[in-house]
Write a protein that holds these residues in place. Structure first.
Motif, PDB file in Angstrom:
ATOM      1  N   ASP A  72      27.984 -57.755 -43.770  1.00  0.00           N
ATOM      2  CA  ASP A  72      27.952 -56.593 -43.095  1.00  0.00           C
ATOM      3  C   ASP A  72      29.162 -55.666 -43.665  1.00  0.00           C
ATOM      4  O   ASP A  72      30.327 -55.730 -43.488  1.00  0.00           O
ATOM      5  CB  ASP A  72      28.087 -56.600 -41.691  1.00  0.00           C
ATOM      6  CG  ASP A  72      28.141 -55.445 -40.846  1.00  0.00           C
ATOM      7  OD1 ASP A  72      28.234 -54.187 -41.482  1.00  0.00           O
ATOM      8  OD2 ASP A  72      28.130 -55.299 -39.485  1.00  0.00           O
ATOM      9  N   LEU A  73      28.746 -54.826 -44.589  1.00  0.00           N
ATOM     10  CA  LEU A  73      29.891 -54.002 -45.284  1.00  0.00           C
ATOM     11  C   LEU A  73      30.498 -52.830 -44.542  1.00  0.00           C
ATOM     12  O   LEU A  73      31.863 -52.778 -44.601  1.00  0.00           O
ATOM     13  CB  LEU A  73      29.161 -53.191 -46.430  1.00  0.00           C
ATOM     14  CG  LEU A  73      30.205 -52.549 -47.301  1.00  0.00           C
ATOM     15  CD1 LEU A  73      31.170 -53.135 -47.868  1.00  0.00           C
ATOM     16  CD2 LEU A  73      29.209 -51.513 -48.501  1.00  0.00           C
ATOM     17  N   GLN A  74      29.836 -52.347 -43.570  1.00  0.00           N
ATOM     18  CA  GLN A  74      30.560 -51.364 -42.852  1.00  0.00           C
ATOM     19  C   GLN A  74      31.428 -52.207 -41.705  1.00  0.00           C
ATOM     20  O   GLN A  74      32.565 -51.703 -41.590  1.00  0.00           O
ATOM     21  CB  GLN A  74      29.361 -50.842 -41.871  1.00  0.00           C
ATOM     22  CG  GLN A  74      28.494 -49.831 -42.763  1.00  0.00           C
ATOM     23  CD  GLN A  74      27.183 -49.523 -41.877  1.00  0.00           C
ATOM     24  OE1 GLN A  74      26.406 -50.449 -41.431  1.00  0.00           O
ATOM     25  NE2 GLN A  74      26.818 -48.239 -41.998  1.00  0.00           N
ATOM     26  N   HIS A  75      31.079 -53.398 -41.365  1.00  0.00           N
ATOM     27  CA  HIS A  75      32.088 -54.091 -40.574  1.00  0.00           C
ATOM     28  C   HIS A  75      33.574 -54.369 -41.342  1.00  0.00           C
ATOM     29  O   HIS A  75      34.656 -54.431 -40.779  1.00  0.00           O
ATOM     30  CB  HIS A  75      31.359 -55.167 -39.977  1.00  0.00           C
ATOM     31  CG  HIS A  75      32.376 -56.403 -39.134  1.00  0.00           C
ATOM     32  ND1 HIS A  75      32.818 -56.196 -37.917  1.00  0.00           N
ATOM     33  CD2 HIS A  75      33.133 -57.260 -39.377  1.00  0.00           C
ATOM     34  CE1 HIS A  75      33.728 -56.957 -37.362  1.00  0.00           C
ATOM     35  NE2 HIS A  75      33.832 -57.693 -38.517  1.00  0.00           N
ATOM     36  N   LEU A  76      33.202 -55.002 -42.535  1.00  0.00           N
ATOM     37  CA  LEU A  76      34.314 -55.313 -43.401  1.00  0.00           C
ATOM     38  C   LEU A  76      35.086 -53.971 -43.911  1.00  0.00           C
ATOM     39  O   LEU A  76      36.442 -54.048 -43.629  1.00  0.00           O
ATOM     40  CB  LEU A  76      33.932 -55.904 -44.758  1.00  0.00           C
ATOM     41  CG  LEU A  76      33.347 -57.055 -44.909  1.00  0.00           C
ATOM     42  CD1 LEU A  76      33.020 -57.479 -46.294  1.00  0.00           C
ATOM     43  CD2 LEU A  76      34.669 -58.264 -44.466  1.00  0.00           C
ATOM     44  N   ARG A  77      34.361 -52.802 -44.049  1.00  0.00           N
ATOM     45  CA  ARG A  77      35.327 -51.665 -44.124  1.00  0.00           C
ATOM     46  C   ARG A  77      36.176 -51.127 -43.025  1.00  0.00           C
ATOM     47  O   ARG A  77      37.296 -50.888 -43.060  1.00  0.00           O
ATOM     48  CB  ARG A  77      34.411 -50.599 -44.444  1.00  0.00           C
ATOM     49  CG  ARG A  77      34.907 -49.101 -44.617  1.00  0.00           C
ATOM     50  CD  ARG A  77      33.757 -47.968 -45.333  1.00  0.00           C
ATOM     51  NE  ARG A  77      32.754 -47.958 -44.382  1.00  0.00           N
ATOM     52  CZ  ARG A  77      31.592 -47.932 -44.674  1.00  0.00           C
ATOM     53  NH1 ARG A  77      31.267 -48.331 -45.951  1.00  0.00           N
ATOM     54  NH2 ARG A  77      30.656 -47.869 -43.892  1.00  0.00           N
ATOM     55  N   ALA A  78      35.668 -51.514 -41.650  1.00  0.00           N
ATOM     56  CA  ALA A  78      36.220 -51.091 -40.525  1.00  0.00           C
ATOM     57  C   ALA A  78      37.395 -52.022 -40.196  1.00  0.00           C
ATOM     58  O   ALA A  78      38.594 -51.687 -39.644  1.00  0.00           O
ATOM     59  CB  ALA A  78      35.293 -50.922 -39.494  1.00  0.00           C
ATOM     60  N   GLU A  79      36.967 -53.347 -40.372  1.00  0.00           N
ATOM     61  CA  GLU A  79      38.205 -54.237 -40.014  1.00  0.00           C
ATOM     62  C   GLU A  79      39.267 -54.352 -41.030  1.00  0.00           C
ATOM     63  O   GLU A  79      40.625 -54.506 -40.703  1.00  0.00           O
ATOM     64  CB  GLU A  79      37.379 -55.874 -40.086  1.00  0.00           C
ATOM     65  CG  GLU A  79      38.323 -56.965 -39.445  1.00  0.00           C
ATOM     66  CD  GLU A  79      37.581 -58.149 -39.839  1.00  0.00           C
ATOM     67  OE1 GLU A  79      37.662 -58.920 -38.814  1.00  0.00           O
ATOM     68  OE2 GLU A  79      36.950 -58.672 -40.791  1.00  0.00           O
TER      69      GLU A  79
END
Length: 440
Positions: free
Chosen positions: A314-321
């Motif tokens: 999940d790239l979007q999760h990594l970006r936010a986290e």
């Protein structure tokens, strides 16, 4: 894509740029050989042997002539009816030797005799060839004009407007004029168009596939497409798309000339429309490819959903986290691309024999979302794309936390734009100042 050998030392040995392979395309519908006139031959007959191939396989046929018979035909794309052209010369070569018609080209002429090869060039420098090409061009023009006249007089035309679903019957001009008047969409004057039904089928297919007819971008639904074409004034076709050339009479008028070349002969200057908005123009749309496998799609949402569902990434999760900046995202993606290309797990650096083994390992060990320490991937070399045509990088969003004036970059390194020069900032971060501090 380009290959590389990582060797047994674990070091990178990518020595040339990598590119994702292009998807195999169907024959270009803009190629006139894909649409021979009614009654024309449908196969390409070899000039020297019984070999025949469908018109769609023109490139394969020309390769056969080159490799098997050492013959090159010049300016093939300018031949109006290639099957008939070949049949003519096949008959002539049975009557007289090829050397009576073709120019001879000797390769490696200054080298040893045993390494020299003799090729034959068939071109319109030969008066007979030129006359044949002009005759085929004239015949095609006559057939096209005859077809156009039938369409002009046809009263059995029946079609639904692609924009409002109103039905029109009678003459084709009724529908074309309606689209121009009511929807500000003009494909040209009816008298300039031929094979009108096929043209409308082509346009309808693009609209059904939610594709803009001008910039050829694809949208998520029909309402979004309509708003885009209205707001961007994209209610017209893409004139640079060769697919449409065969539908306009101007492209049949003169041997070897397209509408662009004929128009260029007109010395009148066109007014410069400064209101045109080209902000979303994309001449060569690229397809994004999954980080882990060969799955490709035209929209990022589909790629993100695939990576999350198929690879638990999940790239979007990594970006936010991790609060990744734009450039950190670029480096992370290039790092993962590099590791997967080398059949290596990006999390534990385990080396495997093939891509399938890597993906199996990532799934079983749940390593897709496990990143190594930042020092492994947050390196300057990963600014450079692993694949030159990686559309995934082009779609990354800018980080919300980045300063828009360019004064502060990632990792605390100041980035000073030439037009936003701050003397105090330069002095504070001067390399000389740091050197002086170290000296004392």
């Amino acid at each position: 894509m380009a290959t590389r050998d990582s060797g047994d030392d674990g070091m990178d040995h990518i020595l040339e740029p990598l590119c994702f392979p292009e998807q195999p395309d169907a024959a270009d519908p803009g190629d006139p050989d894909c649409h021979p006139p009614c009654g024309g031959a449908q196969t390409l007959a070899c000039l020297f042997c019984p070999e025949t191939l469908p018109v769609m396989q023109k490139d394969v046929f020309l390769k056969h002539l080159l490799l098997q018979h050492k013959l090159v035909i010049a300016d093939v794309k300018l031949i109006a009816d290639l099957p008939k052209y070949l049949l003519y010369w096949k008959g002539r070569f049975l009557e007289q030797p090829v050397t009576d018609f073709c120019s001879e080209i000797k390769t490696n002429s200054t080298g040893p005799v045993e390494k020299q090869e003799l090729y034959f060039l068939l071109c319109d420098v030969l008066p007979e060839d030129r006359a044949l090409r002009e005759k085929l061009q004239q015949r095609r023009l006559e057939e096209v004009l005859e077809q156009q006249q039938k369409e002009r007089e046809d009263r059995s035309f029946r079609r639904v407007c692609m924009f409002c679903n109103d039905e029109f019957t009678g003459n084709r001009s009724e529908l074309l004029n309606h689209m121009a008047r009511e929807h500000a969409f003009s494909i040209g004057l009816p008298d300039n168009i031929v094979y009108c039904e096929e043209l409308l089928d082509t346009l309808q297919s693009k609209v059904d596939n939610l594709q803009c007819l001008y910039c050829e971008k694809t949208f998520k639904d029909k309402m979004t497409l309509k708003d885009h074409m209205r707001k961007k004034a994209h209610r017209r076709i893409n004139a640079t798309n060769r697919q449409y050339d065969r539908f306009y009479i101007i492209n049949y008028l003169e041997l070897g000339k397209t509408w662009e070349e004929l128009q260029a002969e007109d010395d009148r200057e066109l007014p410069d429309d400064k209101d045109d908005d080209w902000s979303d123009w994309r001449a060569c749309p690229m397809t994004a490819v999954c980080l882990f496998c060969d799955y490709r799609r035209d929209t990022m949402d589909e790629i993100y959903a695939h990576m999350k569902g198929a690879h638990d990434f999940d790239l979007q999760h990594l970006r936010a986290e991790l609060k990744l900046s734009f450039y950190q995202q670029v480096k992370l993606l290039n790092f993962i691309r590099r590791q997967i290309h080398q059949n290596r797990c990006h999390a534990c650096q385990g080396k495997f024999g093939c891509r399938g083994d890597v993906l199996r390992h990532l799934r079983e060990r749940r390593h897709a979302m496990a990143l190594p320490p930042a020092c492994a991937w947050n390196q300057p070399q990963y600014y450079f794309p692993t694949y030159e045509n990686d559309a995934l990088l082009c779609a990354l969003p800018d980080s919300d936390g980045e300063d828009s004036d360019g004064r502060a970059g990632e990792d605390g390194v100041p980035v000073i734009a030439e037009d936003v020069l701050d003397a105090e900032l330069v002095k504070e971060n001067s390399v000389l100042r740091k050197l002086l501090k170290n000296a004392t």
